[in-house]
Design an enzyme around this catalytic site. Structure first.
Site, PDB file in Angstrom:
ATOM      1  N   THR A   1       1.273  -1.106   0.059  1.00  0.00           N
ATOM      2  CA  THR A   1      -0.106   0.287   0.273  1.00  0.00           C
ATOM      3  C   THR A   1       0.932   1.290  -0.050  1.00  0.00           C
ATOM      4  OG1 THR A   1      -0.265   0.284   2.840  1.00  0.00           O
ATOM      5  CG2 THR A   1      -1.926  -1.577   1.207  1.00  0.00           C
TER       6      THR A   1
ATOM      7  N   PHE B   1       2.825  -5.692  13.329  1.00  0.00           N
ATOM      8  CA  PHE B   1       3.274  -4.341  14.126  1.00  0.00           C
ATOM      9  C   PHE B   1       5.237  -4.756  14.005  1.00  0.00           C
ATOM     10  CE2 PHE B   1      -1.198  -4.129  15.347  1.00  0.00           C
ATOM     11  CZ  PHE B   1      -1.139  -3.149  15.637  1.00  0.00           C
ATOM     12  N   LEU B   2       5.274  -5.530  12.826  1.00  0.00           N
ATOM     13  CA  LEU B   2       6.864  -5.606  12.913  1.00  0.00           C
ATOM     14  C   LEU B   2       7.539  -5.233  12.334  1.00  0.00           C
ATOM     15  CD1 LEU B   2       5.594  -8.967  10.225  1.00  0.00           C
ATOM     16  CD2 LEU B   2       5.418  -9.104  13.020  1.00  0.00           C
TER      17      LEU B   2
ATOM     18  N   ASN C   1       1.686   4.174  14.650  1.00  0.00           N
ATOM     19  CA  ASN C   1       3.185   3.674  14.061  1.00  0.00           C
ATOM     20  C   ASN C   1       3.653   5.856  14.267  1.00  0.00           C
ATOM     21  OD1 ASN C   1       3.820   1.708  13.017  1.00  0.00           O
ATOM     22  ND2 ASN C   1       3.426   1.631  10.908  1.00  0.00           N
TER      23      ASN C   1
ATOM     24  N   LEU D   1      13.645   6.351  21.455  1.00  0.00           N
ATOM     25  CA  LEU D   1      14.403   7.818  22.352  1.00  0.00           C
ATOM     26  C   LEU D   1      15.437   7.260  21.622  1.00  0.00           C
ATOM     27  CD1 LEU D   1      12.509   8.383  25.809  1.00  0.00           C
ATOM     28  CD2 LEU D   1      11.774   9.864  23.051  1.00  0.00           C
TER      29      LEU D   1
ATOM     30  N   CYS E   1       7.349   1.870   6.743  1.00  0.00           N
ATOM     31  CA  CYS E   1       5.786   1.923   7.193  1.00  0.00           C
ATOM     32  C   CYS E   1       6.024   4.017   8.033  1.00  0.00           C
ATOM     33  CB  CYS E   1       6.270   1.511   8.945  1.00  0.00           C
ATOM     34  SG  CYS E   1       6.000  -0.820   7.685  1.00  0.00           S
TER      35      CYS E   1
ATOM     36  N   LYS F   1      17.729   1.159   9.061  1.00  0.00           N
ATOM     37  CA  LYS F   1      17.964   0.597   9.966  1.00  0.00           C
ATOM     38  C   LYS F   1      18.590  -0.290   9.785  1.00  0.00           C
ATOM     39  CE  LYS F   1      15.041  -1.924  11.654  1.00  0.00           C
ATOM     40  NZ  LYS F   1      13.730  -1.846  13.266  1.00  0.00           N
TER      41      LYS F   1
ATOM     42  N   ARG G   1      14.075   2.161   1.091  1.00  0.00           N
ATOM     43  CA  ARG G   1      12.394   2.806   0.860  1.00  0.00           C
ATOM     44  C   ARG G   1      13.204   3.996   1.958  1.00  0.00           C
ATOM     45  NH1 ARG G   1       8.313  -1.600   0.970  1.00  0.00           N
ATOM     46  NH2 ARG G   1       9.587  -2.209   2.106  1.00  0.00           N
TER      47      ARG G   1
END
Length: 451
Positions: A86, A152-153, A211, A253, A263, A324, A331
């Site tokens: 999406t 929620f991965l 998110n 944090l 996401c 990360k 992306r």
């Protein structure tokens, strides 16, 4: 249970493999024949730690299969999960739901017996209503229930997140659908993972709200980091000081170059557009989106400033390109904006990433890619840590100092993830700049008025 997973991308492949590992019979369907051929040959289309072994074991046990034909898989399924992409729609930022609706049409034509159609993709509020309308328009007689089950991965920890979730959110008001979904996740009962059953629209919004909140938390600490640099404070200690408050918590944090990935950027933007359409604009989330976009480009300016105000003709080396560690996902990665900013300023950019270079080459063809961290740093005027891969946490600083450009002042180390101690880096001969650690990094402990 018999499960059809429509979409063998990140969410679909991880979810399908984990559900198969629970003991269910899962078929992952994807339109891309090359992807399916690769999966059947044991080659993963994405990098996710442990996924190749998980897939291989469940294929061997005949619990997991891959194919391009949706009809047979759906006809035999108790539950059909829609796990297609999406992406943000070009031009307006809304979520592009064309793949979801195409899947709904194909599923409708193949349904046989009572089936729960589950939206696993991240979708705006009301998408489940449209999926149900499409199915019932095509097959008015179909015995079907449409539910929402957002994922929620975290990339890099997706398998652990699926198998040991904080919660499982199921959006349905149909008792039969709820029973099927509880059976799907029954293997998790020993973990006592709470199943939160809500209305379908509530479940859809829960994913976006989660998110957006995490994105806001990241953006908040990044802005605090900027303030820390100006007043002589240490953002890492500020984060620890507030994170120990149970009402706040220490996760998300960590100051850095801004969030990216598949996401947060698209989901925050889609939530903003949904709220605007509903006449209830989310000003806080709008600001989060704007601040994060600006921050990525600002990181290039931070590097330029650390290099004395100009990088024209200089070599700047980047360690880490993915948004990360433990993923090959490029992306919305901060590195894209950083590289563009440095190249616009006249720098020659060299880069290394343990897993993301194949993806990066297609997006940044003018970058010189190195085979390892030390080859990346050789002859460079500045070294920038963009992604905190474990492989970058214990580099030989003396070796780096020796192989980097030796002419002029000490080589510059810009640590956008704060993985090195400023005093240690400067003791090894570097001009060190972190994030939120004040301009005089080695003098932080003495305070902003230190001479």
């Amino acid at each position: 249970m018999r499960i059809a997973m429509i979409g063998a991308g990140y969410v679909g492949l991880v979810s399908g493999a984990c559900l198969a590992d629970f003991g269910h019979s899962v078929v992952c369907i994807d339109r891309d024949p090359d992807k399916i051929a690769s999966l059947n040959a044991g080659r993963m289309p994405i990098y996710e730690p442990g996924l190749d072994a998980l897939v291989a074991e469940n294929v061997r046990q005949n619990r997991l299969a891959f194919g391009t034909s949706l009809r047979e898989a759906v006809a035999e399924a108790d539950a059909v999960f829609i796990a297609v992409g999406t992406p943000s729609r070009r031009g307006d930022g809304f979520a592009d739901l064309s793949f979801v609706f195409d899947a709904a049409r194909e599923i409708a034509a193949a349904l046989s017996g009572f089936t729960v159609v589950v939206t696993k993709s991240t979708v705006p509020v009301g998408t489940g209503d449209e999926v149900e309308r499409i199915i019932r328009e095509i097959r008015p007689e179909a015995d079907v229930a449409v539910a929402s089950n957002p994922e929620f991965l975290r990339e890099g920890a997706a398998i652990s997140d699926f198998k040991r979730p904080d919660r499982i959110v199921v959006g349905t008001e149909d008792p039969r659908a709820e029973a099927v979904m509880r059976e799907v996740y029954r293997p998790l009962y020993l973990n006592a993972a709470p199943i939160v059953v809500t209305s379908r629209r509530t479940a859809e919004l829960t994913k976006y709200a989660a998110n957006a909140f995490l994105a806001a938390k990241i953006t908040f600490i990044n802005e605090i980091a900027d303030l820390c640099e100006e007043v002589g404070a240490d953002v890492q200690q500020v984060a620890r000081g507030i994170g120990l408050d149970n009402r706040i918590g220490g996760k998300f944090l960590h100051a850095g170059p801004g969030y990216g990935g598949s996401c947060f950027p698209k989901d925050t933007l889609a939530l903003v557009k949904t709220a605007q359409d509903a006449g209830t604009p989310l000003r806080l989330v709008e600001t989060v989106v704007a601040v994060n976009d600006q921050r990525k480009r600002a990181m290039a300016r931070k590097v330029i400033k650390a290099c004395g105000g100009s990088v024209r003709g200089k070599t700047v080396s980047l360690l880490g390109l993915t948004f990360k560690p433990d993923t090959d996902d490029m992306r919305e990665a901060p590195s894209l904006s950083i590289v563009a900013g440095l190249q616009d300023a006249g720098a020659k950019v060299r880069a290394y990433d343990p897993e993301g270079m194949e993806q990066a080459r297609a997006l940044m063809p003018d970058v010189d890619y190195a085979e390892n961290a030390y080859a990346c740093a050789e002859g460079a005027d500045a070294l920038v840590i963009v992604t905190e891969w474990n492989a970058f946490r214990a580099l030989d600083l003396d070796r780096l100092r020796q192989i980097m450009a030796s002419a002029g002042p000490a080589p510059v180390l810009v640590d956008l993830r704060n993985i090195y101690d400023p005093e240690t880096a400067e003791r090894h001969g570097f001009t060190y700049r972190g994030v939120g650690r004040s301009k005089d990094s080695a003098k932080d402990k003495a305070g902003p008025d230190a001479s």
